[in-house]
Write an enzyme that holds these catalytic residues in place. Structure first.
Site, mmCIF file in Angstrom:
data_model
loop_
_atom_site.group_PDB
_atom_site.id
_atom_site.type_symbol
_atom_site.label_atom_id
_atom_site.label_comp_id
_atom_site.label_asym_id
_atom_site.label_seq_id
_atom_site.Cartn_x
_atom_site.Cartn_y
_atom_site.Cartn_z
ATOM 1 N N GLU A 23 50.897 29.635 40.628
ATOM 2 C CA GLU A 23 51.048 28.683 41.724
ATOM 3 C C GLU A 23 50.910 27.287 41.129
ATOM 4 O O GLU A 23 49.953 27.020 40.385
ATOM 5 C CB GLU A 23 49.979 28.901 42.790
ATOM 6 C CG GLU A 23 50.148 27.959 43.978
ATOM 7 C CD GLU A 23 49.082 28.131 45.049
ATOM 8 O OE1 GLU A 23 49.121 27.377 46.033
ATOM 9 O OE2 GLU A 23 48.208 29.021 44.892
ATOM 10 N N ARG B 100 41.061 40.764 34.279
ATOM 11 C CA ARG B 100 41.263 39.363 33.911
ATOM 12 C C ARG B 100 40.360 39.000 32.732
ATOM 13 O O ARG B 100 39.428 39.725 32.384
ATOM 14 C CB ARG B 100 40.977 38.465 35.105
ATOM 15 C CG ARG B 100 39.521 38.401 35.500
ATOM 16 C CD ARG B 100 39.342 37.663 36.826
ATOM 17 N NE ARG B 100 39.999 36.372 36.800
ATOM 18 C CZ ARG B 100 40.305 35.677 37.897
ATOM 19 N NH1 ARG B 100 40.038 36.172 39.085
ATOM 20 N NH2 ARG B 100 40.868 34.490 37.793
ATOM 21 N N LYS C 44 38.822 27.587 39.100
ATOM 22 C CA LYS C 44 39.551 26.344 39.330
ATOM 23 C C LYS C 44 38.673 25.329 40.061
ATOM 24 O O LYS C 44 38.691 24.137 39.739
ATOM 25 C CB LYS C 44 40.811 26.632 40.140
ATOM 26 C CG LYS C 44 41.729 25.433 40.304
ATOM 27 C CD LYS C 44 43.050 25.847 40.948
ATOM 28 C CE LYS C 44 43.851 26.747 40.044
ATOM 29 N NZ LYS C 44 45.161 27.103 40.622
#
Length: 547
Positions: free
Chosen positions: A36, A266, A276
């Site tokens: 994104e 991950r 983030k």
């Protein structure tokens, strides 16, 4: 607390792909990297990029770079440009970048199909009512009072939503699945929401936008993705992914074979935060110098620090791909960078803590050139000439008045070799000028006849005072002192040290795309403004601290 685990080079996804190719389920391998565009890429993204592009390359397929730009309020062209730049920097050609917004018209067509098939409905509950009626892990959800609207009424409402008739939050388009499902994600998930926001590519054409979980499988199907690789948090979303595509295939809107979603763990690294939200805090509160600060785990910061694409590829291969979450020691990443830099980085002499050495019997005004190898193990990298004179910079730690046992460098009465140059004998230290005084043996120059008769145990590097390039050098360390950092309270106050160094003159014109090894000190890269950043030390000092 999880302990760092040794990396595993296994890759179960290869086994899945090879089985699918062997059975004929898929004739070609197509993967995708779907960020994104609402921020800068970090180390975790590097793992995903390498995994997707390398798998596609291994099996003769392709990997798409696709921007999931379904949330217009958080997305900017700046992030698109940065992501494209970082994917190219890592060494991957993706052709033309793709966008979720390329498929907005088709996604809407799919939404009308679901309504007409009785597989979706427009819900007019408030967000609070929807949350309450969704139930919990131990309590089934309750049907919306709007769930049994007719297809005609739903279609009229959806078209009015699309036409801008309603404010944000007035209605939501939901899938009609099962409010009693044990998987909460299957309890009539949202497909579209009203959002009167300008999109960075489509402008104000749309005031309804698809949810990511709805858009993602459709994008995969349109692009012919064979294996859609996601991190483990999407595992519970896979039943909806399959439900949506199967129903669209039955309606003839997408073709079989359908994409297969596969989840993997991950990246989790010690001493690193990849959240983030917390990275934004570090930048906005100025704990770091922007998104490309070399201490940040962003790819922009990694490039500026001197990390290499090949180092990231080695790292991805070394840690492998697992279904179980692992905590990888940050030293593994540093080792991969160190290994690659050792192969490619030419050697240079640099003095980081300068102390002047004066050769008292060196002829006044004399200077000469010393030929030295650019890489001792790689003769093909050639040689260079370095100026030598009667006044040199040496490391302050290379002299001691009263040395400890086993110290072989300079102290009164001891002899050492100036690397690639002469043997010198220390005659003392001059407090008035803060300099070491030495005498040299004129017949001891390296590479000349008779030089071998001088047997010394110490060998020190140096830089000619007259020719040295005075330069700022930044010594970077791990941003977080704690192995499992939670936030700014665990910042390492010694994560950057700026020093005034003396470098051999050829480094004055070094460019930012060339890594060099400062002999005895580590690997460095030129930064903007002419400073040098330390990429990684020659050895792992953190492991030594822990033991």
């Amino acid at each position: 607390m999880n302990k760092p685990q040794p990396p595993s080079a296994s890759n179960f996804i290869k086994q899945v792909i090879e089985a699918d190719l062997a059975s004929g389920k898929h004739k070609a391998v197509v993967t995708r990297f779907p960020p994104e565009p609402n921020g800068y890429l970090h180390f975790g993204h590097a793992k995903s990029i390498v995994l997707n592009f390398e798998l596609a390359k291994r099996y003769g397929g392709r990997c798409n770079l696709r921007f999931d730009d379904t949330n217009p309020e958080k997305e900017e062209q700046e992030y698109v440009d940065s992501i494209e730049e970082m994917v190219r920097w890592l060494g991957y050609d993706y052709g033309k970048a793709l966008y979720a917004s390329d498929y907005f018209d088709f996604m809407y067509e799919c939404a009308e199909h679901l309504l007409q098939a009785g597989l979706a409905y427009v819900d007019s509950q408030t967000p609070e009512e929807m949350q309450h009626n969704r139930g919990s892990f131990t309590e089934a959800g309750r049907n919306s009072p709007y769930r049994d609207r007719t297809p005609e009424e739903n279609l009229r409402l959806l078209r009015s939503m699309k036409g801008g008739k309603y404010p944000d939050g007035a209605h939501v388009l939901r899938a009609r699945i099962d409010m009693a499902s044990p998987n909460i994600n299957m309890r009539d998930p949202a497909l579209y929401r009203i959002k009167h926001a300008e999109h960075h590519r489509t402008g104000d054409k749309w005031c309804i936008y698809p949810m990511y979980t709805y858009a993602h499988p459709i994008e995969d199907a349109v692009e012919g993705v064979s294996h859609s690789l996601c991190t483990l948090e999407f595992e519970d979303q896979r039943p909806f992914y399959d439900w949506l595509l199967d129903n669209l295939a039955q309606g003839g809107l997408v073709k079989r074979p359908l994409p297969q979603q596969i989840e993997f763990a991950r990246l989790n690294l010690t001493h690193v935060l990849l959240s983030k939200r917390k990275l934004i805090q570090l930048v906005e509160e100025r704990h770091v110098d922007g998104w490309d600060d070399p201490r940040l785990p962003t790819l922009a910061g990694a490039r500026r620090r001197g990390y290499t694409p090949e180092g990231f590829r080695r790292f991805a291969e070394r840690i492998g791909v697992s279904k179980a979450n692992q905590l990888i020691d940050f030293g593994v990443l540093e080792d991969c960078m160190r290994e690659h830099l050792n192969e490619i980085a030419p050697r240079r002499m640099a003095v980081l803590d300068p102390l002047k050495l004066v050769i008292t019997n060196y002829p006044a005004g004399k200077e000469e050139l010393v030929e030295v190898p650019n890489h001792p193990q790689k003769p093909e990298m050639g040689r260079r000439q370095v100026p030598l004179s009667g006044e040199l910079w040496i490391e302050r730690e290379d002299y001691q008045d009263t040395p400890p046992k086993g110290y072989f460098r300079l102290y009164p009465g001891n002899t050492v070799r100036l690397r690639y140059g002469y043997v010198v004998k220390c005659v003392g230290y001059d407090n008035a000028t803060d300099s070491v005084r030495c005498e040299y043996f004129a017949d001891s120059r390296s590479g000349t006849a008779g030089a071998d008769k001088y047997k010394v145990k110490g060998n020190i590097h140096w830089v000619s005072v007259r020719h040295a390039h005075a330069c700022e050098v930044r010594l970077y360390d791990r941003l977080f002192q704690a192995e499992h950092p939670q936030g700014v309270e665990h910042l390492n106050e010694h994560s950057m040290k700026t020093i005034a160094a003396q470098l051999e003159p050829g480094l004055k014109n070094e460019t930012s795309d060339t890594a060099v090894q400062f002999e005895r000190h580590g690997y460095f890269i030129a930064d903007r403004g002419g400073a040098f950043n330390r990429t990684v030390t020659l050895r792992d000092s953190w492991t030594a601290q822990k033991t």
